[in-house]
Design an enzyme around this catalytic site. Structure first.
Site, PDB file in Angstrom:
ATOM      1  N   ASP A 212       0.925  -1.206  -0.108  1.00 26.30           N
ATOM      2  CA  ASP A 212      -0.125  -0.086   0.025  1.00 26.30           C
ATOM      3  C   ASP A 212       1.005   1.320  -0.081  1.00 26.30           C
ATOM      4  O   ASP A 212       2.211   1.212  -0.061  1.00 26.30           O
ATOM      5  CB  ASP A 212      -0.970   0.039   1.167  1.00 26.30           C
ATOM      6  CG  ASP A 212      -2.298   0.608   0.849  1.00 26.30           C
ATOM      7  OD1 ASP A 212      -2.369   1.793   0.372  1.00 26.30           O
ATOM      8  OD2 ASP A 212      -3.292  -0.163   0.903  1.00 26.30           O
ATOM      9  N   HIS A 282      -2.784   3.163  -4.576  1.00 23.68           N
ATOM     10  CA  HIS A 282      -2.143   2.639  -3.403  1.00 23.68           C
ATOM     11  C   HIS A 282      -0.826   2.044  -3.616  1.00 23.68           C
ATOM     12  O   HIS A 282      -0.259   1.254  -3.259  1.00 23.68           O
ATOM     13  CB  HIS A 282      -3.111   1.647  -2.826  1.00 23.68           C
ATOM     14  CG  HIS A 282      -4.332   2.209  -1.943  1.00 23.68           C
ATOM     15  ND1 HIS A 282      -4.392   2.815  -1.043  1.00 23.68           N
ATOM     16  CD2 HIS A 282      -5.582   2.026  -2.402  1.00 23.68           C
ATOM     17  CE1 HIS A 282      -5.806   3.071  -0.444  1.00 23.68           C
ATOM     18  NE2 HIS A 282      -6.456   2.647  -1.738  1.00 23.68           N
ATOM     19  N   ASP A 344      -8.885  -0.315  -6.114  1.00 21.48           N
ATOM     20  CA  ASP A 344      -9.736   0.696  -5.428  1.00 21.48           C
ATOM     21  C   ASP A 344      -8.983   1.915  -5.394  1.00 21.48           C
ATOM     22  O   ASP A 344      -7.850   2.013  -5.333  1.00 21.48           O
ATOM     23  CB  ASP A 344     -10.119  -0.159  -4.122  1.00 21.48           C
ATOM     24  CG  ASP A 344      -8.831  -0.271  -3.213  1.00 21.48           C
ATOM     25  OD1 ASP A 344      -7.761  -0.861  -3.786  1.00 21.48           O
ATOM     26  OD2 ASP A 344      -8.559   0.274  -2.112  1.00 21.48           O
ATOM     27  N   GLU A 345      -9.897   2.730  -5.026  1.00 16.32           N
ATOM     28  CA  GLU A 345      -9.452   4.085  -4.608  1.00 16.32           C
ATOM     29  C   GLU A 345      -8.300   4.800  -5.517  1.00 16.32           C
ATOM     30  O   GLU A 345      -7.484   5.446  -4.840  1.00 16.32           O
ATOM     31  CB  GLU A 345      -9.217   4.502  -3.296  1.00 16.32           C
ATOM     32  CG  GLU A 345     -10.420   3.864  -2.373  1.00 16.32           C
ATOM     33  CD  GLU A 345     -10.059   3.901  -0.906  1.00 16.32           C
ATOM     34  OE1 GLU A 345     -10.947   4.265   0.038  1.00 16.32           O
ATOM     35  OE2 GLU A 345      -8.946   3.389  -0.407  1.00 16.32           O
ATOM     36  N   TRP A 411     -16.979  -3.917  -1.788  1.00 18.41           N
ATOM     37  CA  TRP A 411     -16.510  -3.231  -0.296  1.00 18.41           C
ATOM     38  C   TRP A 411     -17.433  -2.054  -0.395  1.00 18.41           C
ATOM     39  O   TRP A 411     -17.790  -1.731   0.593  1.00 18.41           O
ATOM     40  CB  TRP A 411     -15.198  -3.085  -0.269  1.00 18.41           C
ATOM     41  CG  TRP A 411     -14.630  -1.806  -1.303  1.00 18.41           C
ATOM     42  CD1 TRP A 411     -14.309  -1.935  -2.495  1.00 18.41           C
ATOM     43  CD2 TRP A 411     -14.676  -0.637  -0.696  1.00 18.41           C
ATOM     44  NE1 TRP A 411     -13.890  -0.525  -2.886  1.00 18.41           N
ATOM     45  CE2 TRP A 411     -13.897   0.363  -1.814  1.00 18.41           C
ATOM     46  CE3 TRP A 411     -14.694   0.286   0.457  1.00 18.41           C
ATOM     47  CZ2 TRP A 411     -13.707   1.816  -1.719  1.00 18.41           C
ATOM     48  CZ3 TRP A 411     -14.525   1.617   0.689  1.00 18.41           C
ATOM     49  CH2 TRP A 411     -13.994   2.271  -0.509  1.00 18.41           C
ATOM     50  N   THR A 487      -5.784  -1.657   9.274  1.00 23.36           N
ATOM     51  CA  THR A 487      -4.878  -1.319  10.365  1.00 23.36           C
ATOM     52  C   THR A 487      -4.334  -0.004  10.563  1.00 23.36           C
ATOM     53  O   THR A 487      -3.596   0.122  11.287  1.00 23.36           O
ATOM     54  CB  THR A 487      -3.655  -2.438  10.591  1.00 23.36           C
ATOM     55  OG1 THR A 487      -2.900  -2.329   9.236  1.00 23.36           O
ATOM     56  CG2 THR A 487      -4.042  -3.936  10.434  1.00 23.36           C
TER      57      THR A 487
END
Length: 778
Positions: A212, A282, A344-345, A411, A487
């Site tokens: 990431d 990411h 994603d994103e 998601w 996390t």
């Protein structure tokens, strides 16, 4: 900032209460009598079919077992069962010299009538036990069930198991947990401990989020800078500096040998490990290691920020060569059919601004950047297909056209799964917020940091994987569900374990057990046993669902009524008034306690029979607590993006935890009793605003400073009401620790809302409130 320690099982009651609550009639917490099956079969997930018979089987140190035909997999499963009994009960059943002396038989029967290869038959009679399956995975699950039956009590030595017949198989083929080790790294042993608990709940998929913006955690031999540079970051704020003010990096990665070790460890427990290499977004850690992979060509830092960073891989052929090289090494380490490539994103700002990327877009004839991402993902999906693998991606891969035979992990709610299944693609349900375990599981002050709102144990238990709007053909594409342990705010392994379980136990049942067999009350009865198993294994599962909560209502004349309950309502609450931990013989709580406000200590614990369900919780009933509120008890003014955040120091150990809205740092102390109050104190601190909010950054509210250094402003009745206190921030700016500020209050009668805002002229640092208190006139 400095530590403000708080012991898990001990808190002042101002952290836990809402004062002046409206009391409902007292509800006496009591246990539903245990059903015959819950007594005989305290197993999670609940088996599909159970018949309880007469009699019991006695498991003792002299019990022997056998494995059919000496099959290596069967022997490994039997020995694993024996080792677990050794750890739990203190003795290890031994292998029989011949099958005639075996009381426990592990058998593979390829012709067994079972729903699938993960199913098993378990027969317990007074004479012995037989576990039968048509494949090793099913036999392993049967052995886990037998282990749970053998640990229905948490003592050592011989035990008895109720005679019964179990015919069991999972409802869904994908039952998973995802662990993010990019934001906060976990050691191999810590990962194995999580996998162990997954196996004991019959999960079969471990999704490992390895890369990431904040870290690259997997060794790629062809590109060593990925871990040398990409595996380290300088944390934001005080945690990123040592005692001399020098940068203190946060580092961690797995060698390929360690990866193979974890994959084998999981495989021996019939869990498939799915690696995730996140792209095209990411990607900042990778680009920090090799800047030529990025769009803008300069080397960014490995990001210390949470949220959605702007860095993307570029679309050059050289970048695809790099990614294919990475995937070659990933595929050599992970035998799983599915390889997760994220998707994603991925903010498209850098692609939009890049002439080279735009030229590629026009060359390909794609209409927009989402279609360009679809081409990007599709090229890598094809590469995986050529190597006998399949791409898995987050539901953004639906936008712009889904590549090949890709599996969609939904998601952003469940609509992505519905759309993908209707289009003929396999899907995994993993919706936020329902299965995002970075959400807190209670509103308790001792809850781990994370996202608000609360996703509690029952919410997860009630999750239904199968969308009802799909027809039978479309439902066949629903593989199952998984929960995600992100996390950013789970800095320690203790927090990861508390975040994961027991909510993962609820998901295990939601994905294994037939709908008609799911029963919340029955689940709670079996959870009482499972909580004891966690403690016996040294696994720090959360007890938030069963912990005592205290609410107080002032009665005047120096007295107050204290009500006690738990989130789940399960068990019998028992309490003491002398500060000692309650026992099963302590008084049962059955109605609010009418007490003098005189520093009395109340300690409460819920019990299921003689078994404590949670650690004791305590508070001290005193005048300060009636007038003080921690941030967790204050109300957010808007609740736009509210997080429970921890302080940024000390680097190691416990830190203060506060609730704050990133969009608008503003708190309400509701209905504060201002009669006789002369002074207000506020314990405050500052955090680095290390959040990348992408296109939501314009939602952040900044209030202009009204004095040099800024001030905490307090207004009456509303956030636009009259200013009643101004507390200069200058003393707090020079301190890394929490700072207590004090200001006089004008004489005011009655109850009023108090609104707290920081007029500092900037959103960085992020000012936060730890506690506010009202102080009376002398």
């Amino acid at each position: 900032m400095s530590q403000r320690s708080a012991t898990f099982a001990r808190f002042t009651w101002s952290c836990l209460l809402v004062v002046a609550v409206v009391f409902a009639p007292a509800r006496v917490m009591g246990q539903t009598p245990l059903s015959l099956e819950a007594q005989a079969t305290p197993v999670i997930p609940r088996p599909a079919n159970v018949r309880v018979d007469a009699g019991t089987f006695r498991l003792t140190p002299t019990t022997r077992w056998s494995a059919t035909d000496g099959d290596a997999a069967v022997l490994r499963i039997a020995r694993d069962f024996s080792a677990r009994i050794k750890r739990s009960r203190g003795f290890a059943p031994l292998q029989a010299r011949d099958t005639k002396e075996a009381a426990i038989r592990f058998a593979i029967d390829r012709k067994a009538t079972l729903a699938n290869d993960e199913g098993y038959l378990l027969d317990v009679t007074p004479r012995g036990v037989t576990i039968t399956a048509r494949a090793p995975a099913g036999l392993f699950h049967g052995a886990v069930t037998l282990w749970q039956l053998a640990t229905a009590n948490d003592g050592k030595g011989a035990t008895t198991i109720a005679a019964q017949h179990i015919d069991d198989a999972p409802r869904f083929a994908w039952r998973g947990l995802m662990l993010d080790v990019a934001r906060h790294f976990r050691s191999v042993d810590e990962v194995k401990a999580l996998i162990d608990q997954m196996a004991l709940h019959k999960f079969n998929t471990f999704h490992w989020h390895l890369t990431d913006d904040q870290g690259w955690r997997i060794e790629i031999k062809r590109y060593p800078e990925l871990t040398r540079i990409g595996g380290c970051r300088i944390p934001a704020g005080a945690a990123g500096r040592d005692a001399d003010g020098k940068p203190h990096p946060y580092c961690g990665h797995y060698t390929q040998a360690q990866i193979r070790d974890v994959v084998k460890y999981a495989s021996d427990r019939y869990i498939t490990v799915i690696p995730e290499i996140d792209l095209p977004g990411h990607a900042q850690a990778a680009i920090a290691a090799y800047p030529q992979l990025g769009v803008i060509g300069t080397r960014p830092p490995v990001s210390p920020d949470w949220g959605v960073n702007p860095s993307l891989y570029n679309v050059d052929d050289g970048t695809f060569k790099f990614l294919e090289d990475v995937l070659d090494e990933v595929m050599a380490l992970f035998p799983s059919r599915d390889i997760h490539l994220g998707g994603d994103e991925a903010l498209k700002d850098q692609w939009i601004a890049s002439p080279a990327v735009q030229a590629k877009k026009h060359e390909l004839g794609v209409k927009n950047e989402m279609q360009l991402q679809s081409w990007f993902m599709g090229r890598l999906a094809t590469y995986l297909q050529q190597h006998g693998r399949r791409m898995l991606g987050w539901d953004e891969i639906l936008e712009g056209g889904i590549p090949g035979d890709a599996v969609v992990m939904s998601w952003r709610g469940t609509q992505g799964a519905i759309d993908a299944a209707r289009a003929g693609h396999d899907v995994v349900l993993s919706p936020a917020p329902d299965l995002y375990f970075d959400h807190v599981q209670s509103d308790r002050a001792d809850e781990t940091p994370g996202r608000l709102a609360v996703m509690d144990l029952k919410h997860v238990y009630d999750f239904e994987t199968m969308p009802t709007v799909l027809d039978a053909g479309q439902q066949a594409h629903v593989l199952g569900a998984q929960a995600n342990i992100w996390t950013e705010h789970q800095r320690t392994n203790q927090r990861v374990q508390r975040t994961a379980f027991p909510r993962a136990a609820a998901l295990a049942e939601a994905t294994w057990t037939p709908v008609a067999r799911r029963d919340w009350a029955d689940f709670l009865q079996r959870m009482a046993v499972m909580q004891a198993r966690y403690r016996g294994a040294g696994f720090d599962a959360s007890d938030s669902a069963f912990a005592a909560n205290f609410k107080v209502e002032p009665q005047g004349d120096g007295r107050a009524r204290v009500a006690i309950d738990t989130q789940s309502g399960f068990g019998t609450l028992r309490y003491t008034m002398d500060g000692s931990a309650p026992t099963p013989q302590s008084p049962a709580y059955d109605q609010p306690l009418d007490l003098a406000v005189a520093g009395q200590t109340i300690v409460a614990t819920a019990f299921a029979g003689t078994r404590a369900l949670a650690a004791p919780r305590r508070f001290v009933l005193d005048a300060h607590g009636l007038r003080a509120r921690r941030s967790t008890a204050l109300r957010q003014c808007k609740g736009g993006l509210t997080l429970r955040l921890e302080d940024d120091a000390p680097r190691d150990g416990e830190r203060a935890v506060v609730d704050v809205d990133l969009f608008d740092a503003c708190w309400i102390y509701p209905q504060a009793d201002l009669d006789g109050m002369a002074t207000l104190s506020a314990r405050i601190g500052q955090l680095p605003f290390n959040f990348q909010l992408a296109h939501d950054s314009d939602k952040v509210v900044t209030r202009p400073a009204t004095m040099p250094g800024g001030a905490l402003e307090v207004r009456l009745d509303s956030c636009s009401g009259p200013l009643v206190a101004t507390l200069p921030l200058a003393p707090a700016r020079v301190s890394p620790a929490l700072t207590t500020l004090v200001a006089p209050l004008p004489k005011t009668q009655g109850r009023h809302d108090l609104c707290f805002t920081f007029a500092s002229g900037t959103h960085d640092p992020l000012w936060m409130i730890d506690e506010v208190a009202l102080l009376p006139r002398p």
